[in-house]
Design an enzyme around this catalytic site. Structure first.
Site, PDB file in Angstrom:
ATOM      1  N   CYS A  50      25.923  19.226  20.239  1.00  0.00           N
ATOM      2  CA  CYS A  50      25.774  19.394  18.793  1.00  0.00           C
ATOM      3  C   CYS A  50      26.015  18.110  18.029  1.00  0.00           C
ATOM      4  O   CYS A  50      25.625  17.998  16.864  1.00  0.00           O
ATOM      5  CB  CYS A  50      26.711  20.486  18.281  1.00  0.00           C
ATOM      6  SG  CYS A  50      28.457  20.157  18.593  1.00  0.00           S
ATOM      7  N   ASN A  51      26.668  17.121  18.658  1.00  0.00           N
ATOM      8  CA  ASN A  51      26.919  15.880  17.917  1.00  0.00           C
ATOM      9  C   ASN A  51      26.589  14.619  18.703  1.00  0.00           C
ATOM     10  O   ASN A  51      27.109  13.551  18.386  1.00  0.00           O
ATOM     11  CB  ASN A  51      28.382  15.820  17.428  1.00  0.00           C
ATOM     12  CG  ASN A  51      29.370  16.031  18.552  1.00  0.00           C
ATOM     13  OD1 ASN A  51      29.051  15.839  19.721  1.00  0.00           O
ATOM     14  ND2 ASN A  51      30.570  16.441  18.201  1.00  0.00           N
ATOM     15  N   GLN A 116      35.234  21.088  26.043  1.00  0.00           N
ATOM     16  CA  GLN A 116      33.935  21.720  26.230  1.00  0.00           C
ATOM     17  C   GLN A 116      32.881  20.740  26.726  1.00  0.00           C
ATOM     18  O   GLN A 116      31.909  21.125  27.380  1.00  0.00           O
ATOM     19  CB  GLN A 116      33.472  22.357  24.928  1.00  0.00           C
ATOM     20  CG  GLN A 116      32.209  23.184  25.099  1.00  0.00           C
ATOM     21  CD  GLN A 116      31.702  23.714  23.789  1.00  0.00           C
ATOM     22  OE1 GLN A 116      32.267  23.429  22.739  1.00  0.00           O
ATOM     23  NE2 GLN A 116      30.633  24.477  23.832  1.00  0.00           N
ATOM     24  N   GLN A 120      29.211  20.751  29.230  1.00  0.00           N
ATOM     25  CA  GLN A 120      27.918  20.222  28.790  1.00  0.00           C
ATOM     26  C   GLN A 120      27.415  19.129  29.728  1.00  0.00           C
ATOM     27  O   GLN A 120      26.213  19.015  29.985  1.00  0.00           O
ATOM     28  CB  GLN A 120      28.055  19.712  27.352  1.00  0.00           C
ATOM     29  CG  GLN A 120      28.333  20.832  26.354  1.00  0.00           C
ATOM     30  CD  GLN A 120      28.845  20.329  25.017  1.00  0.00           C
ATOM     31  OE1 GLN A 120      29.489  19.280  24.934  1.00  0.00           O
ATOM     32  NE2 GLN A 120      28.578  21.078  23.963  1.00  0.00           N
ATOM     33  N   ALA A 193      24.412  33.659  21.785  1.00  0.00           N
ATOM     34  CA  ALA A 193      25.156  34.057  22.981  1.00  0.00           C
ATOM     35  C   ALA A 193      25.176  32.937  24.016  1.00  0.00           C
ATOM     36  O   ALA A 193      25.372  33.188  25.202  1.00  0.00           O
ATOM     37  CB  ALA A 193      24.548  35.324  23.585  1.00  0.00           C
ATOM     38  N   MET A 196      28.438  27.764  23.431  1.00  0.00           N
ATOM     39  CA  MET A 196      29.285  27.588  22.260  1.00  0.00           C
ATOM     40  C   MET A 196      29.615  28.924  21.605  1.00  0.00           C
ATOM     41  O   MET A 196      30.764  29.168  21.190  1.00  0.00           O
ATOM     42  CB  MET A 196      28.603  26.660  21.251  1.00  0.00           C
ATOM     43  CG  MET A 196      29.418  26.386  20.003  1.00  0.00           C
ATOM     44  SD  MET A 196      30.850  25.338  20.307  1.00  0.00           S
ATOM     45  CE  MET A 196      30.097  23.728  20.252  1.00  0.00           C
TER      46      MET A 196
END
Length: 569
Positions: A50-51, A116, A120, A193, A196
């Site tokens: 996401c970043n 997390q 990933q 779902a 994250m």
């Protein structure tokens, strides 16, 4: 080793650019295929979160590799290369390894220490293996990064330096209240779902929410997440799955909403959010700030008989008493052109009668007007300085709906944060909130671990680079022994098996002893920085066939590919 990484993250690019450059799973697969098809690259892997969006590759030319990887990122992200280039960073060889290990440890995360990222990285490696774009270098790099990240979390307190993005987001929603106290008894809606969303649902369940509703476009995945939540022993939360079409209704009863989908458009519009809180929050009376300001001006205006100055472009009836008609209060809000006219009038007019009584004159006021004119020419207007009193500004009602948007690109319309009764936290606000997060002593310890691991990885890679040459040398020596033994048997046909075996073993021991010290030493030298030339020296000194060395490398890579099929560890 020619490891190259080109990418952008929350540290190098604004959220708006990251949002536009985000890659779907399909786009990542196509990017990988195009990367290994490009001339400078032989391996490729994409780490997209996401970043951050990063493309890793094994290249044979640095400058050509940077140009090709940058172009591919631009093509597949849809952001023009000229616009994307200022936000890209490049790391090469040991610097690229250092960057990857820092990412794996959470040092480069928006929330320092979050774990997390390890999942990933594992998913990224699995995708590269599935598309057959990860070779020996990237497999070694990503596998070692996973081990380094686990080591950092097990040997240090890096977890205390920061929380997962979900936990940090919930803390921002709670506004200083302990998350467990804030969340207790609330009803939560989780949209999506994936990994994250699953983490969000589990975190909400552990914090004590009364209910978790999961909405997803694929019903089976939503049902599976609900089963995980309800069958766990650590919570007694109520959970159920709903289709995406039920989201508008669920908004009307939810207290907390966490959204993280792979949608390219908005999942929750401002109108949907407004409908979700309608009836749950009192609509504050609308206050016209301009009307309040006008009323305030009328109450304090000078008497109506105040004469107007000839040629003055200012309406003196709106001027507060006690201020010069040529001063700042008189021209607040005036556009630049009118202000210049007023300045010319002030410089050439007679002394104002009220100003004369106070001992001021047009020269002083003309200086003020000139300064204001210069400011107005730069910004277009002089802003009105008078505002309603603080007590006249309506207070926002307490939030009844808390929104946490962890998607990139965003799932929730940013305009929702202006709605009464709504509090929205998204990736951009999380980045701002974490910008000044304190760095714990554990972070320094993790940095030392990263440095040590980078040195060890580099040494292992350099040593591995010479291994095929050493193997080829020993193979050549074995062939020489076999040839000489064949010649001996031809000259001594009556040699029995016992003596033949004894002679063969003796010759092999002599060869092994002669080769032992040079091969061990050359591996040690090759593992040091700048030791890549020893493989070439060994091939030259012993006149080794390059094809023999290459065949050894191919055999090793074939063995490694078989191991890849078992997936990342």
């Amino acid at each position: 080793m020619s490891l190259l990484v080109v990418g952008l993250s929350h540290r190098s690019a604004p959220v708006s650019v990251l949002e536009r450059a985000s890659l779907s799973v399909e786009a990542q697969t196509k990017l990988l295929q195009d990367t290994v098809a490009a001339e400078p690259a032989s391996e490729g892997a994409v780490l997209a979160t996401c970043n951050r969006i990063e493309l890793y590759a094994d290249v044979d030319k640095f400058h050509a590799g940077v140009a090709e990887l940058s172009t591919l990122l631009a093509q597949h992200s849809g952001v023009g290369l000229e616009e994307l280039t200022p936000y890209l960073y490049v790391h090469y060889e040991d610097r690229a390894v250092h960057h990857m290990f820092s990412v794996a440890c959470g040092l480069d995360s928006m929330v320092v220490g979050e774990g997390q990222i390890l999942g990933q990285i594992k998913d990224s490696l699995a995708r590269a293996q599935e598309t057959h774009t990860a070779g020996r270098l990237l497999n070694d790099l990503f596998q070692q990064a996973l081990r380094v990240g686990k080591r950092a979390h097990s040997e240090t307190g890096i977890d205390r330096a920061g929380q997962s993005l979900v936990t940090f987001g919930l803390e921002q929603l709670a506004l200083g209240t302990p998350v467990e106290s804030w969340a207790r008894g609330k009803k939560a809606l989780v949209i999506g779902a994936g990994s994250m969303s699953s983490l969000s649902a589990a975190t909400l369940a552990r914090t004590g929410v009364a209910e978790v509703v999961v909405a997803n476009r694929t019903p089976d995945r939503a049902e599976r997440l609900v089963r995980i939540l309800t069958e766990g022993d650590d919570t007694d939360v109520t959970a159920r799955a709903v289709p995406m079409t039920s989201v508008p209704f669920e908004l009307t009863r939810a207290d907390v909403v966490v959204s993280c989908t792979g949608a390219t458009g908005l999942v929750l519009t401002a109108d949907m959010v407004a409908a979700g809180v309608e009836g749950r929050v009192e609509t504050p009376p609308v206050v016209d700030l301009d009307a309040v300001a006008e009323e305030d001006a009328r109450e304090s205006a000078p008497p109506a008989q105040t004469p107007a100055e000839d040629g003055c472009p200012v309406d003196l009836s709106t001027v507060r008493p006690g201020f010069s008609v040529m001063g700042e209060a008189a021209v607040a809000g005036m556009d630049a052109a009118t202000l210049e006219q007023h300045g010319a009038w002030a410089a050439g007019s007679a002394v104002d009668r009220r100003d004369a009584a106070r001992g001021t004159g047009p020269e002083a006021d003309a200086e003020v007007i000139g300064a204001l004119a210069a400011a107005a020419s730069a910004i277009g207007r002089i802003p009105e300085r008078r505002r309603p009193e603080a007590g006249d500004v309506p207070q926002r009602p307490e939030p009844v709906l808390f929104l946490l948007d962890l998607a990139m690109p965003r799932d929730v319309d940013a305009a929702a944060h202006r709605l009464p009764g709504v509090r929205l936290v998204d990736i951009e606000s999380l980045a701002e909130a974490s910008a000044d997060a304190p760095m714990a002593a554990d972070v320094d310890q993790v940095r030392r671990i990263v440095s040590d691991e980078v040195a060890a990885f580099g040494a292992a890679q350099r040593a591995a680079h010479i291994t095929p040459t050493v193997v080829a040398l020993r193979t050549m020596a074995a062939d020489v022994v076999a040839g000489e033994m064949a010649r001996l048997e031809g000259r001594l046909p009556g040699l029995d098996d016992k003596h033949r075996a004894e002679i063969t073993q003796t010759v092999r021991r002599v060869v092994d002893k002669l080769l032992h010290a040079p091969t061990v030493r050359v591996k040690q030298l090759a593992a040091e920085p700048g030791g890549t030339g020893y493989a070439d020296a060994l091939r030259t000194l012993f006149d080794l066939d390059p094809e023999t060395v290459a065949s050894v490398s191919r055999a090793e890579e074939s063995t490694e590919k078989n191991a890849e099929n078992r997936g990342p560890g």
